[in-house]
Design an enzyme around this catalytic site. Structure first.
Site, PDB file in Angstrom:
ATOM      1  N   ASP A 127     -57.616 102.312  63.666  1.00  0.00           N
ATOM      2  CA  ASP A 127     -56.191 101.917  64.484  1.00  0.00           C
ATOM      3  C   ASP A 127     -56.628 101.454  65.731  1.00  0.00           C
ATOM      4  O   ASP A 127     -57.688 102.231  65.947  1.00  0.00           O
ATOM      5  CB  ASP A 127     -55.351 102.823  64.534  1.00  0.00           C
ATOM      6  CG  ASP A 127     -54.001 102.171  65.237  1.00  0.00           C
ATOM      7  OD1 ASP A 127     -53.159 101.386  65.266  1.00  0.00           O
ATOM      8  OD2 ASP A 127     -54.010 102.767  66.504  1.00  0.00           O
TER       9      ASP A 127
ATOM     10  N   GLU B  13     -58.881  97.392  62.705  1.00  0.00           N
ATOM     11  CA  GLU B  13     -57.291  96.766  63.859  1.00  0.00           C
ATOM     12  C   GLU B  13     -58.312  95.860  64.581  1.00  0.00           C
ATOM     13  O   GLU B  13     -57.486  96.676  65.866  1.00  0.00           O
ATOM     14  CB  GLU B  13     -56.583  96.722  63.863  1.00  0.00           C
ATOM     15  CG  GLU B  13     -55.191  96.629  64.155  1.00  0.00           C
ATOM     16  CD  GLU B  13     -54.282  97.559  64.576  1.00  0.00           C
ATOM     17  OE1 GLU B  13     -53.562  96.425  64.647  1.00  0.00           O
ATOM     18  OE2 GLU B  13     -54.674  98.461  65.021  1.00  0.00           O
TER      19      GLU B  13
ATOM     20  N   ASP C 157     -46.959  96.024  61.558  1.00  0.00           N
ATOM     21  CA  ASP C 157     -46.923  95.280  63.403  1.00  0.00           C
ATOM     22  C   ASP C 157     -45.950  93.980  63.399  1.00  0.00           C
ATOM     23  O   ASP C 157     -45.192  93.943  64.599  1.00  0.00           O
ATOM     24  CB  ASP C 157     -47.696  94.968  63.769  1.00  0.00           C
ATOM     25  CG  ASP C 157     -48.554  97.059  64.619  1.00  0.00           C
ATOM     26  OD1 ASP C 157     -47.869  97.898  64.862  1.00  0.00           O
ATOM     27  OD2 ASP C 157     -49.863  97.307  64.309  1.00  0.00           O
TER      28      ASP C 157
END
Length: 410
Positions: A190, A215, A297
């Site tokens: 992340d 990410e 997201d």
């Protein structure tokens, strides 16, 4: 540019999954999943996930968190979260193992919410829980006594200082625990912009996940609100990040997402770069490019950067027939009705049955405003858009088709 060689010697070596190139991922949650008894819900779907052809399911962060979605972790060794209890998680992981679907853990190690106030009256100490770090574990830019961040700040909470040896040792131990004791086989890193990719390399080498993806999300190149045609500098930044992990991690192909969701609105010319290749990370380093349309997201109820909903199938036809490592979003697969589910399964079948992998060669045949067509590995041909097109030659037969798309096989 990437280096696509490499031999594997069995399933425990990190990166082995990238070398066979047969990965098909499912993001198995959305932003609201914590409200829905998630580990139990997913356990019931594992047989379908396996049968559909997914090799790996990315799960939400499994540890105790200050925020219910899991992205503000506090006690990293507690597996009781808003998604369910430790027992329910272990039951889910066992079921996944039985059905040979790998479990991908969402690794949130850029920031961590403190338990007690320390230096400067900030919650920058971790007393009373495992990994009971003091203020030296927190970067000086976010209220701690550590060094400056090696990446971008995640605002509002203490950011972890990965330059500290004790921090890295503890994170490595925790990742090995997730991998070897809990039963996660793959990792998703992340907010990978928050700390140097050299630490991702160290953590992958320490815990040896079978597959890793980071990410690394920054903005595409825009002139005002207009998406520029040339996104080479954007994809180069993602490639540099992959390189700096020692090429151990894949990365989400945000370049392809940005271009594809604009292209399907009648600008399909965007899907061929100036050199005739796909314009995202997929066009330069396909074995490290995880292609996707939406995630928790960009889509879901957050909808920060959503793919146009009336073009979802064209998007999946593109990523599921093309090189790269495709990832399907839970909402599209399970919440949008059986028609989407079944169309996606059909595309996955075609991908698997015709041996399309992350490295399959591709020839782009048409890239006009309302027509895009390509031949992948001379095994599959496809078109998306309003324009009519079909491959020449009697050896091609239609494999599947739908609104504004068609796929042929040899």
């Amino acid at each position: 540019m990437g280096n696509e060689s490499g031999q594997s010697n069995g399933q425990t070596e990190p990166g082995v999954a990238m070398r066979n190139g047969k990965e098909i991922l499912l993001q198995a949650f959305n932003w609201e999943s914590h409200k829905h008894d998630w580990w139990r819900n997913l356990e019931q779907k594992i047989p379908d996930i396996a049968k559909s052809g997914f090799t790996s399911a990315w799960l939400p962060p499994p540890t105790h968190s200050f925020a219910q979605e899991g992205y503000l972790p506090q006690n990293l060794y507690s597996l009781n979260s808003s998604y369910g209890s430790e027992n329910l998680l272990k039951a889910l992981l066992n079921k996944m193992k039985t059905h040979k679907v790998r479990a991908m853990a969402d690794i949130v190690i850029n920031h961590r919410v403190g338990t007690t106030q320390g230096h400067g009256g900030m919650y920058n100490r971790y007393d009373g829980i495992p990994l009971s770090w003091d203020e030296r574990a927190v970067t000086c830019c976010t209220g701690g006594k550590g060094n400056k961040s090696t990446g971008d700040n995640f605002h509002g909470v203490p950011n972890i200082d990965h330059t500290q040896d004790f921090v890295r040792k503890d994170i490595n131990d925790w990742l090995r625990w997730l991998r070897n004791s809990v039963g996660f086989q793959d990792f998703r890193f992340d907010f990978a912009r928050g700390y140097s990719p050299k630490y991702v390399k160290e953590y992958i080498e320490g815990a040896k996940p079978i597959f890793s993806v980071g990410e690394y999300w920054d903005s595409c190149n825009y002139k005002g609100t207009y998406l520029e045609y040339n996104q080479d500098s954007h994809r180069q930044r993602i490639i540099n990040w992959i390189d700096s992990t020692g090429q151990q991690s894949a990365a989400f192909d945000f370049t392809t997402k940005g271009i594809l969701q604009q292209a399907v609105k009648g600008e399909l010319w965007r899907l061929r770069d100036p050199k005739g290749k796909p314009p995202g990370v997929m066009g330069w380093w396909p074995s490290r490019a995880v292609t996707f349309l939406d995630n928790h997201d960009t889509g879901s109820t957050q909808a920060h950067w959503p793919f146009p909903s009336n073009h979802i199938m064209e998007g999946y036809v593109y990523i599921l027939t093309h090189p790269g490592i495709p990832s399907v979003f839970y909402d599209h697969f399970y919440d949008w009705g059986s028609s989407y589910h079944d169309q996606i399964v059909k595309l996955i079948d075609i991908r698997r049955n015709h041996g399309i992998t992350s490295r399959s060669p591709i020839t782009i045949l048409e890239a006009q405003p309302n027509l895009y067509a390509a031949n992948i590995g001379d095994k599959v041909a496809m078109k998306i858009g309003e324009g009519s097109w079909s491959p020449s030659g009697k050896e091609w037969t239609l494999a599947t088709s739908g609104n504004r798309y068609a796929v042929w096989r040899k």
